[in-house]
Enzyme design. Structure first.
Site, PDB file in Angstrom:
ATOM      1  N   GLY A 188      -6.253   1.860  -3.709  1.00 48.42           N
ATOM      2  CA  GLY A 188      -5.371   0.795  -3.213  1.00 48.42           C
ATOM      3  C   GLY A 188      -4.346   0.453  -4.272  1.00 48.42           C
ATOM      4  O   GLY A 188      -4.696   0.041  -5.383  1.00 48.42           O
ATOM      5  N   LYS A 210     -11.121 -18.455   5.714  1.00 50.57           N
ATOM      6  CA  LYS A 210     -10.279 -17.242   5.755  1.00 50.57           C
ATOM      7  C   LYS A 210      -9.568 -17.220   7.096  1.00 50.57           C
ATOM      8  O   LYS A 210     -10.059 -17.781   8.083  1.00 50.57           O
ATOM      9  CB  LYS A 210     -11.142 -15.978   5.613  1.00 50.57           C
ATOM     10  N   GLY A 254      -1.774  -1.790  -3.751  1.00 52.32           N
ATOM     11  CA  GLY A 254      -1.043  -2.935  -3.194  1.00 52.32           C
ATOM     12  C   GLY A 254      -0.895  -4.000  -4.255  1.00 52.32           C
ATOM     13  O   GLY A 254      -0.816  -3.690  -5.450  1.00 52.32           O
ATOM     14  N   ASN A 255      -0.885  -5.256  -3.831  1.00 51.05           N
ATOM     15  CA  ASN A 255      -0.712  -6.346  -4.779  1.00 51.05           C
ATOM     16  C   ASN A 255      -1.790  -6.290  -5.869  1.00 51.05           C
ATOM     17  O   ASN A 255      -1.492  -6.233  -7.064  1.00 51.05           O
ATOM     18  CB  ASN A 255      -0.747  -7.692  -4.018  1.00 51.05           C
ATOM     19  N   GLY A 275      -4.223  -3.884  -6.561  1.00 48.81           N
ATOM     20  CA  GLY A 275      -4.393  -2.603  -7.249  1.00 48.81           C
ATOM     21  C   GLY A 275      -3.258  -2.296  -8.213  1.00 48.81           C
ATOM     22  O   GLY A 275      -3.503  -1.844  -9.349  1.00 48.81           O
TER      23      GLY A 275
HETATM   24  P1  NAD Z   1      -2.195  -5.279  -0.085  1.00 51.05           P
HETATM   25  O1  NAD Z   1      -1.897  -5.253   1.355  1.00 51.05           O
HETATM   26  O2  NAD Z   1      -1.141  -5.738  -1.023  1.00 51.05           O
HETATM   27  O3  NAD Z   1      -2.712  -3.849  -0.588  1.00 51.05           O
HETATM   28  C1  NAD Z   1      -3.727  -3.122   0.008  1.00 51.05           C
HETATM   29  C2  NAD Z   1      -3.576  -1.689  -0.472  1.00 51.05           C
HETATM   30  O4  NAD Z   1      -4.651  -0.902   0.014  1.00 51.05           O
HETATM   31  C3  NAD Z   1      -2.298  -1.005   0.024  1.00 51.05           C
HETATM   32  O5  NAD Z   1      -1.796  -0.178  -1.010  1.00 51.05           O
HETATM   33  C4  NAD Z   1      -2.793  -0.136   1.173  1.00 51.05           C
HETATM   34  O6  NAD Z   1      -1.953   0.975   1.425  1.00 51.05           O
HETATM   35  C5  NAD Z   1      -4.125   0.288   0.615  1.00 51.05           C
HETATM   36  N1  NAD Z   1      -5.071   0.748   1.608  1.00 51.05           N
HETATM   37  C6  NAD Z   1      -5.335   0.272   2.841  1.00 51.05           C
HETATM   38  N2  NAD Z   1      -6.291   0.983   3.425  1.00 51.05           N
HETATM   39  C7  NAD Z   1      -6.650   1.941   2.547  1.00 51.05           C
HETATM   40  C8  NAD Z   1      -7.593   2.994   2.549  1.00 51.05           C
HETATM   41  N3  NAD Z   1      -8.387   3.195   3.594  1.00 51.05           N
HETATM   42  N4  NAD Z   1      -7.684   3.767   1.458  1.00 51.05           N
HETATM   43  C9  NAD Z   1      -6.899   3.554   0.389  1.00 51.05           C
HETATM   44  N5  NAD Z   1      -5.997   2.571   0.312  1.00 51.05           N
HETATM   45  C10 NAD Z   1      -5.872   1.797   1.386  1.00 51.05           C
HETATM   46  O7  NAD Z   1      -3.505  -6.205  -0.211  1.00 51.05           O
HETATM   47  P2  NAD Z   1      -4.065  -6.886  -1.524  1.00 51.05           P
HETATM   48  O8  NAD Z   1      -3.640  -8.299  -1.523  1.00 51.05           O
HETATM   49  O9  NAD Z   1      -3.782  -6.017  -2.689  1.00 51.05           O
HETATM   50  O10 NAD Z   1      -5.633  -6.908  -1.206  1.00 51.05           O
HETATM   51  C11 NAD Z   1      -6.477  -5.787  -1.483  1.00 51.05           C
HETATM   52  C12 NAD Z   1      -7.926  -6.257  -1.487  1.00 51.05           C
HETATM   53  O11 NAD Z   1      -8.100  -7.286  -2.461  1.00 51.05           O
HETATM   54  C13 NAD Z   1      -8.415  -6.849  -0.166  1.00 51.05           C
HETATM   55  O12 NAD Z   1      -9.776  -6.570   0.000  1.00 51.05           O
HETATM   56  C14 NAD Z   1      -8.242  -8.352  -0.396  1.00 51.05           C
HETATM   57  O13 NAD Z   1      -9.067  -9.131   0.450  1.00 51.05           O
HETATM   58  C15 NAD Z   1      -8.664  -8.437  -1.846  1.00 51.05           C
HETATM   59  N6  NAD Z   1      -8.192  -9.635  -2.523  1.00 51.05           N
HETATM   60  C16 NAD Z   1      -6.878  -9.936  -2.564  1.00 51.05           C
HETATM   61  C17 NAD Z   1      -6.468 -11.073  -3.256  1.00 51.05           C
HETATM   62  C18 NAD Z   1      -5.022 -11.429  -3.406  1.00 51.05           C
HETATM   63  O14 NAD Z   1      -4.732 -12.332  -4.193  1.00 51.05           O
HETATM   64  N7  NAD Z   1      -4.102 -10.752  -2.757  1.00 51.05           N
HETATM   65  C19 NAD Z   1      -7.418 -11.903  -3.871  1.00 51.05           C
HETATM   66  C20 NAD Z   1      -8.755 -11.541  -3.818  1.00 51.05           C
HETATM   67  C21 NAD Z   1      -9.133 -10.403  -3.141  1.00 51.05           C
END
Ligand code: NAD
Length: 451
Positions: free
Chosen positions: A258, A147, A260-261, A263
């Protein structure tokens, strides 16, 4: 007289912050105070790497593993910290801290995303790298765990500064990266565009034209079909396979922390399959709509307004309230340490699908277990992202481009099979899904390490 005294004290304060914290402290007089404070209240109380090790020992308590294996897996192979200099738009040079943790490569090249976040530190990256080793083993893909990260809130940078920083991370890490050595991917706040810059920088440095060193790239630059929605969609496949085992209804009410991507893609695919998203949130606010949120409408609204709050027909709530809403499925899809011993006892969801990494602390896990709330652990539930990343790596190495249908069919087949394996292990050992997933993963890693 007192005015002159006050001005002198203020001047001494400014020059002292300049010496200790650099010129950027002059523009932000609170910087030194913020640097002296723990960065994040929850992270300082809950070290994610310590939590990861607690999870390991809980699993090892119900299944016998060689001590040597547990010892080896408790320590990452290598930790790198680099200083990344960036000339800011105003001409000031700032130094950012970047990380790469290579945890274990017994099953294949180190694999794992790069996180940009103001609270990212070495303990967070170590925990995330550890979970990647286990996740790749649960998915049974030929990858190890790694990571990376940079301590930065990317929203504070211009696009040019962000590109320089991203390319700087690659220059600092280039020696350890490569398609057969270490293959990074996106994570929180890192986009396909950023992966494209990184892949380009690596190609310039190494001359490697396979494009297989970075995954999550835009499709035009060698990315895979289906990588964008892979994590959210993968979570849906896992839930879909386990739904009957846990007697969940065909149409569930779903709360997603969440947007983001991960959620937002999960919201889209769950609602497309007849489930009702009743609440979701971002870092600024949370919204609730009992009769269901129109997910496409919310995506358009968020893109236009930069926030969720005020979405027509919804009620604004806090992120804390969102986690405690009664619902069939709660999906944490933001950051670590969101469900702790403080709020776990008040969770009213019937089932939890961990799409974020490490959102539940080990203490909270015990409370949820005692309250009969099953948890599908992150290392299984969110493995869709790394599975499609591995497909991207494979396509790049073979110079192929698979159709979206081919990618998604393969993803579904892997996740159905591994969900079944983990579920059956939990039944066989009469234990929860997290311990079962750890045991499946550790058994595979042990085999590769010759234990
Ligand atoms: P992202 O940056 O696209 O989205 C994160 C979201 O969480 C955003 O909407 C942000 O505003 C929100 N957020 C941040 N802090 C917050 C809080 N305290 N309360 C509520 N919402 C909050 O990131 P992502 O890629 O969607 O990743 C989210 C999670 O999924 C992380 O834990 C990441 O490690 C995990 N993950 C991501 C992937 C991937 O392919 N992107 C793969 C496996 C796991």
């Amino acid at each position: 007289m007192s005015i002159i005294w006050c001005i002198s004290v203020f001047c001494i304060f400014l020059s002292a912050t300049d010496v200790i914290y650099g010129a950027d402290a002059r523009k932000d007089p609170y910087l030194c105070l913020r640097r002296l404070r723990p960065k994040n209240k929850f992270l300082s109380m809950n070290n994610p790497f310590e939590n990861a090790l607690k999870q390991l020992h809980r699993a090892a308590a119900v299944y016998e593993f060689p001590n040597d294996l547990l010892e080896r897996i408790s320590h990452p192979d290598r930790e790198l910290r680099i200083s990344i200099p960036v000339k800011m738009d105003d001409g000031v040079l700032r130094i950012f801290e970047g990380y790469r943790v290579e945890h274990n490569n017994a099953r294949g090249p180190y694999k794992g995303g790069i996180r940009y976040h103001k609270d990212t530190d070495i303990n967070e990256v170590k925990a995330l790298a550890f979970w990647m080793t286990l996740k790749c083993a649960v998915a049974d893909i030929p990858m190890g765990g790694g990571k990376g990260g940079i301590t930065i809130d990317p929203k504070t940078l211009s696009k040019r500064e962000l590109e320089d920083l991203s390319r700087g991370w690659v220059r600092g890490m280039a020696d350890v990266l490569g398609p057969k050595k270490d293959v990074p991917a996106p994570d929180v706040n890192t986009t396909p565009e950023i992966m494209g810059w990184m892949a380009d920088e690596f190609e310039k440095i190494s001359g490697d034209k396979t494009k297989a060193t970075f995954t999550g790239k835009p499709i035009a630059l060698g990315g895979s079909e289906g990588r964008g929605p892979a994590t959210g969609l993968g979570g849906f496949y896992v839930l879909d396979h386990l739904r009957k085992e846990y007697s969940l209804p065909e149409s569930c009410s779903v709360v997603i922390q969440g947007f983001g991507n991960v959620g937002s893609n999960a919201a889209e695919v769950f609602s497309m399959h007849g489930h009702k998203i009743i609440a979701t949130s971002d870092s600024k606010s949370a919204i609730f709509k009992e009769d269901g949120i129109d997910v496409d409408g919310l995506t358009v609204y968020k893109t236009k307004n930069g926030r969720l709050e005020g979405f027509p027909g919804s009620k604004t709530i806090t992120n804390e309230e969102l986690l405690l809403l009664p619902c069939d499925i709660l999906i944490p899809a933001a950051l670590e340490n969101q469900i702790t011993e403080k709020n776990a006892g008040n969770i009213r969801a019937k089932f939890i699908l961990e799409l974020a990494n490490g959102p539940i602390t080990p203490e909270a896990d015990e409370i949820l277990l005692a309250n009969g709330i099953p948890v599908v652990p992150d290392i299984l539930a969110n493995s869709g992202g790394v599975i499609v990343s591995t497909f991207e790596w494979e396509q790049n190495l073979k110079n192929e481009h698979w159709s979206e249908t081919e990618v998604l069919d393969k993803l579904k087949a892997v996740l159905y099979k591994q969900s079944e394996t983990v579920y059956l292990k939990s039944v066989e050992l009469k234990t929860d899904m997290r311990r079962a997933a750890f045991i499946v993963a550790l058994s595979r890693i042990a085999q590769s390490m010759g234990y």
